[in-house]
Design an enzyme around this catalytic site. Sequence first.
Site, PDB file in Angstrom:
ATOM      1  N   GLN A 210       0.871  -1.118  -0.045  1.00 30.15           N
ATOM      2  CA  GLN A 210      -0.209   0.484  -0.056  1.00 30.15           C
ATOM      3  C   GLN A 210       0.520   1.671   0.028  1.00 30.15           C
ATOM      4  O   GLN A 210       0.633   2.583  -0.885  1.00 30.15           O
ATOM      5  CB  GLN A 210      -1.048  -0.326   1.377  1.00 30.15           C
ATOM      6  CG  GLN A 210      -2.284   0.695   0.501  1.00 30.15           C
ATOM      7  CD  GLN A 210      -3.761   0.268   0.575  1.00 30.15           C
ATOM      8  OE1 GLN A 210      -3.467  -1.234   0.800  1.00 30.15           O
ATOM      9  NE2 GLN A 210      -3.596   0.715  -0.079  1.00 30.15           N
TER      10      GLN A 210
ATOM     11  N   LYS B 232       2.053   2.175  -3.957  1.00 28.69           N
ATOM     12  CA  LYS B 232       1.018   1.741  -4.748  1.00 28.69           C
ATOM     13  C   LYS B 232       0.060   3.278  -3.831  1.00 28.69           C
ATOM     14  O   LYS B 232      -0.361   4.325  -5.181  1.00 28.69           O
ATOM     15  CB  LYS B 232      -0.543   1.018  -3.847  1.00 28.69           C
ATOM     16  CG  LYS B 232      -1.835   0.960  -4.146  1.00 28.69           C
ATOM     17  CD  LYS B 232      -2.923  -0.020  -4.199  1.00 28.69           C
ATOM     18  CE  LYS B 232      -2.487  -0.728  -4.380  1.00 28.69           C
ATOM     19  NZ  LYS B 232      -3.623  -2.297  -3.165  1.00 28.69           N
TER      20      LYS B 232
ATOM     21  N   LYS C 140      -2.892  -0.710   6.458  1.00 27.41           N
ATOM     22  CA  LYS C 140      -4.171  -1.972   6.268  1.00 27.41           C
ATOM     23  C   LYS C 140      -4.162  -2.312   7.732  1.00 27.41           C
ATOM     24  O   LYS C 140      -3.980  -2.764   8.874  1.00 27.41           O
ATOM     25  CB  LYS C 140      -2.847  -2.778   5.481  1.00 27.41           C
ATOM     26  CG  LYS C 140      -4.085  -3.548   4.240  1.00 27.41           C
ATOM     27  CD  LYS C 140      -4.529  -3.204   3.521  1.00 27.41           C
ATOM     28  CE  LYS C 140      -5.734  -3.622   2.756  1.00 27.41           C
ATOM     29  NZ  LYS C 140      -6.218  -3.458   1.222  1.00 27.41           N
TER      30      LYS C 140
ATOM     31  N   GLY D 192     -12.377  -0.163   2.804  1.00 31.21           N
ATOM     32  CA  GLY D 192     -12.439  -1.707   2.786  1.00 31.21           C
ATOM     33  C   GLY D 192     -11.852  -2.774   2.308  1.00 31.21           C
ATOM     34  O   GLY D 192     -10.758  -2.006   1.488  1.00 31.21           O
ATOM     35  N   ASP D 193     -11.850  -3.268   1.796  1.00 26.90           N
ATOM     36  CA  ASP D 193     -11.457  -4.715   1.630  1.00 26.90           C
ATOM     37  C   ASP D 193     -12.077  -5.831   1.685  1.00 26.90           C
ATOM     38  O   ASP D 193     -13.378  -5.403   1.487  1.00 26.90           O
ATOM     39  CB  ASP D 193     -10.163  -4.982   2.286  1.00 26.90           C
ATOM     40  CG  ASP D 193      -8.799  -6.029   1.097  1.00 26.90           C
ATOM     41  OD1 ASP D 193      -8.155  -5.062   0.099  1.00 26.90           O
ATOM     42  OD2 ASP D 193      -8.570  -6.790   1.612  1.00 26.90           O
TER      43      ASP D 193
ATOM     44  N   THR E 197     -11.760   0.367  -7.857  1.00 29.75           N
ATOM     45  CA  THR E 197     -10.637  -0.494  -8.122  1.00 29.75           C
ATOM     46  C   THR E 197     -11.002  -1.379  -9.442  1.00 29.75           C
ATOM     47  O   THR E 197      -9.990  -1.292  -9.879  1.00 29.75           O
ATOM     48  CB  THR E 197     -10.803  -1.295  -7.415  1.00 29.75           C
ATOM     49  OG1 THR E 197     -10.977  -0.388  -6.089  1.00 29.75           O
ATOM     50  CG2 THR E 197      -9.229  -1.888  -6.798  1.00 29.75           C
TER      51      THR E 197
ATOM     52  N   ASN F  38     -16.583  -6.852  -5.291  1.00 28.52           N
ATOM     53  CA  ASN F  38     -16.651  -5.844  -5.477  1.00 28.52           C
ATOM     54  C   ASN F  38     -15.350  -5.296  -6.918  1.00 28.52           C
ATOM     55  O   ASN F  38     -15.872  -4.543  -7.809  1.00 28.52           O
ATOM     56  CB  ASN F  38     -15.627  -4.676  -4.268  1.00 28.52           C
ATOM     57  CG  ASN F  38     -15.963  -3.312  -4.445  1.00 28.52           C
ATOM     58  OD1 ASN F  38     -14.846  -3.249  -4.857  1.00 28.52           O
ATOM     59  ND2 ASN F  38     -17.029  -2.395  -4.730  1.00 28.52           N
TER      60      ASN F  38
ATOM     61  N   SER G 199     -10.723   6.695  -2.882  1.00 31.41           N
ATOM     62  CA  SER G 199     -10.760   7.330  -1.211  1.00 31.41           C
ATOM     63  C   SER G 199     -10.132   8.569  -0.876  1.00 31.41           C
ATOM     64  O   SER G 199     -10.638   9.310   0.069  1.00 31.41           O
ATOM     65  CB  SER G 199     -10.098   6.550  -0.661  1.00 31.41           C
ATOM     66  OG  SER G 199     -10.318   4.636  -0.361  1.00 31.41           O
TER      67      SER G 199
HETATM   68  P1  NDP Z   1     -14.956  -9.324  -1.566  1.00 31.72           P
HETATM   69  O1  NDP Z   1     -14.782  -9.513  -0.594  1.00 31.72           O
HETATM   70  O2  NDP Z   1     -15.822  -8.367  -2.573  1.00 31.72           O
HETATM   71  O3  NDP Z   1     -14.261  -9.946  -3.150  1.00 31.72           O
HETATM   72  C1  NDP Z   1     -13.597 -11.117  -3.134  1.00 31.72           C
HETATM   73  C2  NDP Z   1     -13.613 -12.320  -3.985  1.00 31.72           C
HETATM   74  O4  NDP Z   1     -12.895 -13.162  -4.188  1.00 31.72           O
HETATM   75  C3  NDP Z   1     -15.771 -13.345  -3.727  1.00 31.72           C
HETATM   76  O5  NDP Z   1     -15.500 -13.286  -5.061  1.00 31.72           O
HETATM   77  C4  NDP Z   1     -14.470 -13.944  -2.854  1.00 31.72           C
HETATM   78  O6  NDP Z   1     -15.052 -15.354  -2.761  1.00 31.72           O
HETATM   79  C5  NDP Z   1     -13.141 -14.593  -3.650  1.00 31.72           C
HETATM   80  N1  NDP Z   1     -12.094 -14.581  -2.719  1.00 31.72           N
HETATM   81  C6  NDP Z   1     -11.444 -14.129  -1.682  1.00 31.72           C
HETATM   82  N2  NDP Z   1     -10.787 -15.297  -1.423  1.00 31.72           N
HETATM   83  C7  NDP Z   1     -10.515 -15.188  -1.807  1.00 31.72           C
HETATM   84  C8  NDP Z   1      -9.576 -17.329  -2.093  1.00 31.72           C
HETATM   85  N3  NDP Z   1      -8.978 -17.591  -0.665  1.00 31.72           N
HETATM   86  N4  NDP Z   1     -10.149 -17.754  -2.396  1.00 31.72           N
HETATM   87  C9  NDP Z   1     -10.718 -18.469  -4.265  1.00 31.72           C
HETATM   88  N5  NDP Z   1     -11.470 -16.409  -3.987  1.00 31.72           N
HETATM   89  C10 NDP Z   1     -11.613 -15.661  -3.139  1.00 31.72           C
HETATM   90  O7  NDP Z   1     -12.852  -8.027  -1.712  1.00 31.72           O
HETATM   91  P2  NDP Z   1     -12.666  -7.342  -3.402  1.00 31.72           P
HETATM   92  O8  NDP Z   1     -13.308  -7.306  -3.844  1.00 31.72           O
HETATM   93  O9  NDP Z   1     -13.196  -5.697  -1.906  1.00 31.72           O
HETATM   94  O10 NDP Z   1     -11.157  -7.304  -3.133  1.00 31.72           O
HETATM   95  C11 NDP Z   1     -10.721  -8.642  -3.482  1.00 31.72           C
HETATM   96  C12 NDP Z   1      -9.053  -7.789  -4.436  1.00 31.72           C
HETATM   97  O11 NDP Z   1      -8.710  -7.290  -4.423  1.00 31.72           O
HETATM   98  C13 NDP Z   1      -8.546  -8.664  -3.284  1.00 31.72           C
HETATM   99  O12 NDP Z   1      -6.338  -9.007  -2.844  1.00 31.72           O
HETATM  100  C14 NDP Z   1      -8.447  -7.190  -1.893  1.00 31.72           C
HETATM  101  O13 NDP Z   1      -7.283  -6.888  -1.647  1.00 31.72           O
HETATM  102  C15 NDP Z   1      -7.672  -6.233  -3.195  1.00 31.72           C
HETATM  103  N6  NDP Z   1      -7.565  -4.773  -3.207  1.00 31.72           N
HETATM  104  C16 NDP Z   1      -9.263  -4.701  -3.024  1.00 31.72           C
HETATM  105  C17 NDP Z   1     -10.045  -3.066  -3.628  1.00 31.72           C
HETATM  106  C18 NDP Z   1     -10.895  -2.345  -3.366  1.00 31.72           C
HETATM  107  O14 NDP Z   1     -10.988  -1.291  -2.993  1.00 31.72           O
HETATM  108  N7  NDP Z   1     -11.765  -3.067  -2.698  1.00 31.72           N
HETATM  109  C19 NDP Z   1      -8.696  -1.991  -3.938  1.00 31.72           C
HETATM  110  C20 NDP Z   1      -7.473  -2.337  -4.055  1.00 31.72           C
HETATM  111  C21 NDP Z   1      -7.108  -4.485  -4.067  1.00 31.72           C
HETATM  112  P3  NDP Z   1     -15.996 -16.152  -2.260  1.00 31.72           P
HETATM  113  O15 NDP Z   1     -17.065 -14.927  -1.750  1.00 31.72           O
HETATM  114  O16 NDP Z   1     -16.351 -17.004  -1.883  1.00 31.72           O
HETATM  115  O17 NDP Z   1     -14.761 -15.436  -0.527  1.00 31.72           O
END
Ligand code: NDP
Length: 445
Positions: free
Chosen positions: A110, A113, A125, A164-165, A209, A240, A377
């Site tokens: 982060q 980034k 984080k 969020g994350d 994102t 997300n 953000s």
């Molecule tokens: P969400 O919780 O909204 O979605 C996560 C997605 O990934 C879900 O579909 C989930 O499936 C899947 N997932 C999570 N863990 C696993 C796993 N161990 N194996 C397989 N699938 C998995 O999170 P986000 O979309 O916010 O975040 C996704 C990624 O993006 C993360 O790496 C986060 O750090 C990164 N990120 C997010 C940002 C943001 O603004 N939200 C900003 C920058 C980076 P299931 O529901 O079945 O767990």
Amino acid sequence: MRVIEPLYAEILRRNQGETEFHQAVREVLETLDPVLERRPELVDARIVERTCEPERQLIFRVPWSDDSGDIHVNRGFRVEFSSALGPYKGGLRFHPSVNLGIVKFLGFEQIFKNALTGLPIGGGKGGADFDPKGRSDAEIMRFCQSFMTELHRHLGEYTDVPAGDIGVGGREIGYMFGQYKRITNRYESGVLTGKGLGWGGAQARTEATGYGCVLFTAEMLRTRGESLDGQRVAVSGSGNVAIYAIEKAQQLGATVVTCSDSSGYVVDEKGIDLALLKEVKEVRRGRISEYAELRGSHVKFVPGTGLWNVPCDVALPCATQNELHETDALALVRNGVKAVAEGANMPTTPEAVRVFQEAGVAFGPGKAANAGGVATSALEMQQNASRDSWTFAHTEERLAEIMRHIHDSCYTTAERYGTPGNYVVGANIAGFELVADAMLAQGLI
Ligand code: NDP
């Protein structure tokens, strides 16, 4: 790794067992030798050692009771990594896998980034090893309230601003903001980002994102005389980041043929029906297999992993860390992939990154490609500070400008250091130099 090898050995020794943190540090350090050779003042000031040590690490108990009255105890974390460029800024993750090593890897990434966005934000984080799956709204609220009851004393719009994350979306931010306000008796909008639009949130933050990741991909393709129009795209995840990456890819004329969750993936040759995916994931909070059931018999649901075997021109890993391995990269290259951009943080293993680079695939690392979320953000913080609210179109235009700026600074930095087209080198060095220069100017702190 000539200058860096002894520093890395020391980091391993002092942070034992934190494998994801080691991986994230190594990936950055591997690319820094040329800067440290050109700029010995950074070595003398021990900038690398200082950057790898968080300014502050908080670990705390989060007790809460479920709907049956049973008591649970989780562990909360906040790693305040670097305030060289601004208040600590970075998301909160609620997932059973969360531990100190994961939070430190995310916090470390982060820092660079946030620097790349060109906006005044430091790096941090946090999160908890709490599993929100299957929990009622009331349970989620009690957990968020308990988490914030401890965390609030460390936050502030000029100190530390979470977002969020994984597992933390608008609902959780709402419950945490409410608790912060109640405890402090301050309507401090800028203390959390990702808020609802009616109470201090920014237009386009939810989309940022995923949109940003696709805009970054479009920039990479542009340097090769191509665009997203007509490309086949594979996206992992359906949270997300994934949902809004799909939306922007479709807006730019691509066909997204697959997406997933932790239970498996779907293949939809007609192109993902985004309205249905949002209904399943955002409204019902259901499993990806429900998408296949509701969409029709042409859609295949495949349990488990294997999504990267689906042929595509562009791959966007948007789920979680280390989800795209060497064998996946080899399959993607065999199937003719042209560009890969990380919507998630560190989804591609180092071996897989090497496969892409050796095959000449355009590879956008997360700290550049997914920086659109944190950038927006920072725009939310800006609107909160000026008690203003921008339109969606204006915010999206700012996001597009920022993503172009990030792309161009990675691209030109890679060229300046003799590795044209290598966005990993470009992102690491461009981010590192911004942080290092601020640290030099601010003295030994
Ligand atoms: P969400 O919780 O909204 O979605 C996560 C997605 O990934 C879900 O579909 C989930 O499936 C899947 N997932 C999570 N863990 C696993 C796993 N161990 N194996 C397989 N699938 C998995 O999170 P986000 O979309 O916010 O975040 C996704 C990624 O993006 C993360 O790496 C986060 O750090 C990164 N990120 C997010 C940002 C943001 O603004 N939200 C900003 C920058 C980076 P299931 O529901 O079945 O767990």
